[in-house]
Design a protein around this motif. Structure first.
Motif, PDB file in Angstrom:
ATOM      1  N   ASP A 226       1.105  -2.396 -18.029  1.00  0.00           N
ATOM      2  CA  ASP A 226       1.005  -1.887 -16.666  1.00  0.00           C
ATOM      3  C   ASP A 226      -0.331  -2.327 -16.078  1.00  0.00           C
ATOM      4  OD1 ASP A 226       0.688  -0.387 -14.344  1.00  0.00           O
ATOM      5  OD2 ASP A 226       1.441   1.465 -15.233  1.00  0.00           O
TER       6      ASP A 226
ATOM      7  N   ILE B  58      -1.745  -1.816 -13.148  1.00  0.00           N
ATOM      8  CA  ILE B  58      -2.496  -0.783 -12.434  1.00  0.00           C
ATOM      9  C   ILE B  58      -3.161   0.188 -13.414  1.00  0.00           C
ATOM     10  CG2 ILE B  58      -2.269   1.205 -10.878  1.00  0.00           C
ATOM     11  CD1 ILE B  58      -2.427  -1.439  -9.405  1.00  0.00           C
TER      12      ILE B  58
ATOM     13  N   VAL C 133      -7.716  -7.370  -9.023  1.00  0.00           N
ATOM     14  CA  VAL C 133      -6.253  -7.402  -9.006  1.00  0.00           C
ATOM     15  C   VAL C 133      -5.794  -8.022  -7.692  1.00  0.00           C
ATOM     16  CG1 VAL C 133      -4.150  -5.993  -8.979  1.00  0.00           C
ATOM     17  CG2 VAL C 133      -6.066  -5.345 -10.454  1.00  0.00           C
TER      18      VAL C 133
ATOM     19  N   HIS D 208      -2.205  -9.135  -5.482  1.00  0.00           N
ATOM     20  CA  HIS D 208      -0.752  -8.986  -5.403  1.00  0.00           C
ATOM     21  C   HIS D 208      -0.263  -9.573  -4.092  1.00  0.00           C
ATOM     22  CE1 HIS D 208      -0.431  -5.454  -2.571  1.00  0.00           C
ATOM     23  NE2 HIS D 208      -1.726  -5.510  -2.816  1.00  0.00           N
TER      24      HIS D 208
ATOM     25  N   VAL E 196       2.949   0.680  -5.456  1.00  0.00           N
ATOM     26  CA  VAL E 196       2.108   1.243  -6.509  1.00  0.00           C
ATOM     27  C   VAL E 196       0.635   1.161  -6.100  1.00  0.00           C
ATOM     28  CG1 VAL E 196       1.402   1.021  -8.923  1.00  0.00           C
ATOM     29  CG2 VAL E 196       3.795   0.658  -8.292  1.00  0.00           C
ATOM     30  N   VAL E 197       0.231   0.027  -5.541  1.00  0.00           N
ATOM     31  CA  VAL E 197      -1.146  -0.142  -5.072  1.00  0.00           C
ATOM     32  C   VAL E 197      -1.454   0.900  -4.003  1.00  0.00           C
ATOM     33  CG1 VAL E 197      -2.708  -1.685  -3.806  1.00  0.00           C
ATOM     34  CG2 VAL E 197      -1.312  -2.582  -5.667  1.00  0.00           C
TER      35      VAL E 197
ATOM     36  N   ARG F  72      -2.332   4.230  -5.675  1.00  0.00           N
ATOM     37  CA  ARG F  72      -3.515   4.271  -6.547  1.00  0.00           C
ATOM     38  C   ARG F  72      -4.789   3.732  -5.889  1.00  0.00           C
ATOM     39  NH1 ARG F  72      -2.202   4.380 -12.120  1.00  0.00           N
ATOM     40  NH2 ARG F  72      -4.444   4.504 -12.473  1.00  0.00           N
ATOM     41  N   HIS F  73      -4.617   2.879  -4.877  1.00  0.00           N
ATOM     42  CA  HIS F  73      -5.780   2.265  -4.221  1.00  0.00           C
ATOM     43  C   HIS F  73      -5.593   2.284  -2.698  1.00  0.00           C
ATOM     44  CE1 HIS F  73      -7.513   1.063  -7.992  1.00  0.00           C
ATOM     45  NE2 HIS F  73      -6.308   0.649  -8.367  1.00  0.00           N
TER      46      HIS F  73
ATOM     47  N   ILE G 189      -9.269  -5.286  -4.932  1.00  0.00           N
ATOM     48  CA  ILE G 189      -7.846  -5.571  -4.706  1.00  0.00           C
ATOM     49  C   ILE G 189      -7.733  -6.658  -3.652  1.00  0.00           C
ATOM     50  CG2 ILE G 189      -5.614  -4.660  -3.949  1.00  0.00           C
ATOM     51  CD1 ILE G 189      -6.470  -3.250  -6.443  1.00  0.00           C
TER      52      ILE G 189
END
Length: 169
Positions: free
Chosen positions: A9, A11, A18, A20, A35-36, A39-40, A70
């Protein structure tokens, strides 16, 4: 530079940088972006600020920092659950931008002096509908200044082991 594949995973990992794939339409709700987003939130905020100001430019990267760096790589002009949304030219432009950031830094972040490692999911190969073989070729030929690590979720096809052990072109 050859990609390192890790099953896990992304994340939940300790990766500091990271990247994406994102679309240029303002959708940041599903797939890895979803998901980002949870969490962010700084990554979502930066993306939405560019969206509100008309700055979601295909092939560019929007950077945000909130404990990790990110990169929202704008690799898709469209989005959806089916079809091909990825732009290989945009993937290449994003990877060049990431390579430049690795060498020259991202101002206003702890990475203003650059970075030596970047991690990503199978960018553009799931919801983006792209061919990972083509994306992998672009990543390996464009990201020359940084170690690239691709995370594959456990049970995902192809597995990290299968990607690591296949013959390279």
């Amino acid at each position: 530079m050859a990609i390192e594949y890790i099953e896990g995973d992304l994340i939940a990992s300790g990766e500091e940088v990271v990247v994406h794939g994102c679309n240029t339409r303002g959708g940041f709700d599903t797939g890895f972006a979803g998901v980002v987003k949870k969490r962010h939130p700084a990554a979502l905020d930066a993306y939405m600020e560019y969206h509100r100001n008309g700055g979601l430019v295909l092939g560019s990267v929007i950077w945000a920092y909130d404990g990790r760096l990110i990169g929202n790589a704008l690799t898709q002009p469209t989005y959806g659950r089916a079809g091909k949304h990825i732009s290989y030219a945009a993937v290449e432009a994003c990877m060049q931008s990431i390579d430049d950031a690795a060498r020259n830094g991202v101002p206003g972040t702890p990475f203003s002096g650059g970075f030596t490692r970047v991690s990503m999911p199978l960018i553009g190969a799931d919801r983006g509908g792209g061919d990972w073989n083509e994306i992998e070729r672009i990543v390996e030929t464009t990201l020359k200044s940084v170690k690239t690590v691709v995370y594959v979720l456990p049970g995902h096809r192809p597995s990290a082991d299968a990607l690591s052990s296949r013959p390279r072109r």
